[in-house]
Design a protein around this motif. Structure first.
Motif, PDB file in Angstrom:
ATOM      1  N   TRP A  35       0.840  -1.201   0.000  1.00  0.00           N
ATOM      2  CA  TRP A  35       0.000   0.000   0.000  1.00  0.00           C
ATOM      3  C   TRP A  35       0.877   1.254   0.000  1.00  0.00           C
ATOM      4  N   ALA A  36       2.009   1.199   0.689  1.00  0.00           N
ATOM      5  CA  ALA A  36       2.904   2.361   0.716  1.00  0.00           C
ATOM      6  C   ALA A  36       3.371   2.711  -0.693  1.00  0.00           C
ATOM      7  N   ALA A  37       3.676   1.693  -1.490  1.00  0.00           N
ATOM      8  CA  ALA A  37       4.103   1.937  -2.867  1.00  0.00           C
ATOM      9  C   ALA A  37       2.947   2.422  -3.723  1.00  0.00           C
ATOM     10  N   LEU A  38       1.779   1.799  -3.563  1.00  0.00           N
ATOM     11  CA  LEU A  38       0.632   2.114  -4.409  1.00  0.00           C
ATOM     12  C   LEU A  38       0.057   3.499  -4.141  1.00  0.00           C
ATOM     13  N   LEU A  39       0.122   3.942  -2.884  1.00  0.00           N
ATOM     14  CA  LEU A  39      -0.463   5.235  -2.513  1.00  0.00           C
ATOM     15  C   LEU A  39       0.565   6.354  -2.445  1.00  0.00           C
ATOM     16  N   GLY A  40       1.837   5.980  -2.413  1.00  0.00           N
ATOM     17  CA  GLY A  40       2.889   6.971  -2.212  1.00  0.00           C
ATOM     18  C   GLY A  40       3.322   7.657  -3.497  1.00  0.00           C
ATOM     19  N   HIS A  53       5.564   7.544   5.983  1.00  0.00           N
ATOM     20  CA  HIS A  53       4.805   8.693   6.492  1.00  0.00           C
ATOM     21  C   HIS A  53       3.510   8.879   5.697  1.00  0.00           C
ATOM     22  N   ASP A  54       3.606   8.754   4.392  1.00  0.00           N
ATOM     23  CA  ASP A  54       2.435   8.928   3.542  1.00  0.00           C
ATOM     24  C   ASP A  54       1.413   7.829   3.815  1.00  0.00           C
ATOM     25  N   LEU A  55       1.885   6.611   3.998  1.00  0.00           N
ATOM     26  CA  LEU A  55       0.976   5.500   4.281  1.00  0.00           C
ATOM     27  C   LEU A  55       0.214   5.724   5.581  1.00  0.00           C
ATOM     28  N   PHE A  56       0.914   6.076   6.648  1.00  0.00           N
ATOM     29  CA  PHE A  56       0.249   6.254   7.934  1.00  0.00           C
ATOM     30  C   PHE A  56      -0.723   7.434   7.902  1.00  0.00           C
ATOM     31  N   ALA A  57      -0.411   8.454   7.128  1.00  0.00           N
ATOM     32  CA  ALA A  57      -1.359   9.557   6.962  1.00  0.00           C
ATOM     33  C   ALA A  57      -2.653   9.051   6.328  1.00  0.00           C
ATOM     34  N   HIS A  58      -2.534   8.143   5.375  1.00  0.00           N
ATOM     35  CA  HIS A  58      -3.722   7.568   4.737  1.00  0.00           C
ATOM     36  C   HIS A  58      -4.520   6.719   5.739  1.00  0.00           C
ATOM     37  N   ALA A  72       0.646   3.283 -14.481  1.00  0.00           N
ATOM     38  CA  ALA A  72      -0.384   4.269 -14.161  1.00  0.00           C
ATOM     39  C   ALA A  72      -1.710   3.588 -13.853  1.00  0.00           C
ATOM     40  N   SER A  73      -2.016   2.500 -14.557  1.00  0.00           N
ATOM     41  CA  SER A  73      -3.272   1.795 -14.303  1.00  0.00           C
ATOM     42  C   SER A  73      -3.282   1.154 -12.927  1.00  0.00           C
ATOM     43  N   ALA A  74      -2.122   0.642 -12.466  1.00  0.00           N
ATOM     44  CA  ALA A  74      -2.036   0.058 -11.128  1.00  0.00           C
ATOM     45  C   ALA A  74      -2.267   1.115 -10.060  1.00  0.00           C
ATOM     46  N   ARG A  75      -1.701   2.298 -10.255  1.00  0.00           N
ATOM     47  CA  ARG A  75      -1.909   3.386  -9.288  1.00  0.00           C
ATOM     48  C   ARG A  75      -3.359   3.859  -9.298  1.00  0.00           C
ATOM     49  N   ASP A  76      -3.964   3.929 -10.477  1.00  0.00           N
ATOM     50  CA  ASP A  76      -5.362   4.356 -10.565  1.00  0.00           C
ATOM     51  C   ASP A  76      -6.275   3.361  -9.854  1.00  0.00           C
ATOM     52  N   ALA A 119      -5.410   1.363  -7.436  1.00  0.00           N
ATOM     53  CA  ALA A 119      -5.149   1.478  -6.000  1.00  0.00           C
ATOM     54  C   ALA A 119      -5.897   2.669  -5.400  1.00  0.00           C
ATOM     55  N   THR A 120      -5.952   3.771  -6.133  1.00  0.00           N
ATOM     56  CA  THR A 120      -6.680   4.946  -5.655  1.00  0.00           C
ATOM     57  C   THR A 120      -8.161   4.630  -5.497  1.00  0.00           C
ATOM     58  N   ARG A 121      -8.726   3.899  -6.463  1.00  0.00           N
ATOM     59  CA  ARG A 121     -10.134   3.515  -6.367  1.00  0.00           C
ATOM     60  C   ARG A 121     -10.360   2.545  -5.208  1.00  0.00           C
ATOM     61  N   ASP A 122      -9.467   1.577  -5.073  1.00  0.00           N
ATOM     62  CA  ASP A 122      -9.602   0.604  -3.988  1.00  0.00           C
ATOM     63  C   ASP A 122      -9.472   1.279  -2.627  1.00  0.00           C
TER      64      ASP A 122
END
Length: 311
Positions: A157-162, A173-178, A231-235, A237-240
């Motif tokens: 998740w850190a990679a997908l959302l970061g 840090h970004d992961l825990f903020a999420h 880009a599709s993997a990140r998109d 992840a954002t939806r999930d």
């Protein structure tokens, strides 16, 4: 499980704790009809010893359990785990206080994968934890595997959302903020810095090892990491994550309501927790303490009011 993750987690799990905490954990385990797999110790008192703090224990069982064996409590722990209790233990005239959660190993595992909408397990147990009581060697292995799964899930998740690139600590840090935003948690800004402080190397080692275990390729330029994601993997992840966030807060509200029936003096605990993490105080009336369910909406509004930074 990679050798790096295994070695790191075993060293953490087996690091000795104060004798009184081990005694407390044994006393908790002995209250169940069947011994649990183990008792895990995590949280703020683990990161920084605080004699006045409340210890966080997670009791991992073979099947959903509850203290006292009441049918309603067992049902609650099946439908909306974990059941959480406030407990005290006297050691040489000193009172140790703990928040004790009960969760079966199946429930733990189900909430430690990328597919769960409940972040409460993997977001906590990707952090350092101690195994302060264990039933046997087989149980220790099962708990090690479960915690390893939390580390891998959190790292993915850190990679997908970061960001597309950054230092390891930036991803954490970004992961825990999420996760804070998804859980209706009242936390002081910059809280994740307390989680990583002095442990940056540990988090970096586990992040890289977990990415390799999950077959997530990455490049490195000095201390800057570049996970190879489309880009599709990140998109996706954002939806999930939007789904995770949509379910997260209602889940935590439901747990707060349930806790009113099992967590003795739960309002006082929540007030202490908010003051500890924000430095601010919420004042409640005696009526609110006696009737936490009726007055829960007002309490939650005050908590969000503090979180927004308004006086």
């Amino acid at each position: 499980m990679s050798d790096i993750i295994r070695k790191t987690l075993i060293n953490e799990l087996t690091t000795p704790v104060a004798g009184e905490l081990a005694q407390f954990a044994e006393a908790v385990a002995s209250r169940l009809r069947r011994p649990p797999l183990g008792v895990l110790f995590y949280g703020s008192v683990l990161r920084k010893v605080d004699p006045e703090g409340i210890v966080d224990f997670y009791v991992i069982t073979d099947r959903p359990e509850s203290l006292g064996g009441h049918a309603l409590a067992r049902m609650a722990n099946r439908l909306l785990p974990p059941n959480v209790y406030y407990m005290e233990h006297e050691v040489e005239g000193r009172t140790i206080r703990a928040k004790v959660a009960f969760l079966s190993i199946a429930q733990f595992l189900g909430r430690s994968t990328l597919f769960t909408v409940d972040t409460t397990i993997w977001a906590r147990f990707c952090q350092p934890v101690r195994l302060v009581w264990v039933r046997d060697a087989g149980s220790a292995d099962r708990l090690l595997q479960a915690i390893s799964q939390c580390v891998v899930t959190a790292s993915c998740w850190a990679a997908l959302l970061g960001p597309e690139q950054g230092r390891a600590d930036v991803y954490w840090h970004d992961l825990f903020a999420h996760t804070y935003a998804a859980e209706l948690r009242v936390e002081k800004k910059g809280r994740s810095h307390n989680l990583l402080a002095g442990r940056e190397e540990r988090y970096e080692i586990l992040l890289k090892a977990a990415w390799r275990q999950a077959s997530l390729s990455y490049a490195a330029q000095g201390d800057v990491l570049l996970p190879q994601l489309t880009a599709s993997a990140r998109d996706k992840a954002t939806r999930d994550w939007g789904r995770v966030k949509a379910f997260g807060k209602p889940l935590n509200v439901a747990r707060l309501i349930k806790a009113a029936f099992t967590f003795r003096d739960g309002v006082s605990y929540l007030l202490w927790k908010i003051q500890r993490h924000t430095g601010q105080t919420i004042y409640v009336s005696a009526f609110e303490k006696r009737h936490p369910i009726w007055t829960l909406p007002l309490f939650l509004w005050r908590a969000r009011h503090l979180r927004s930074g308004r006086s």
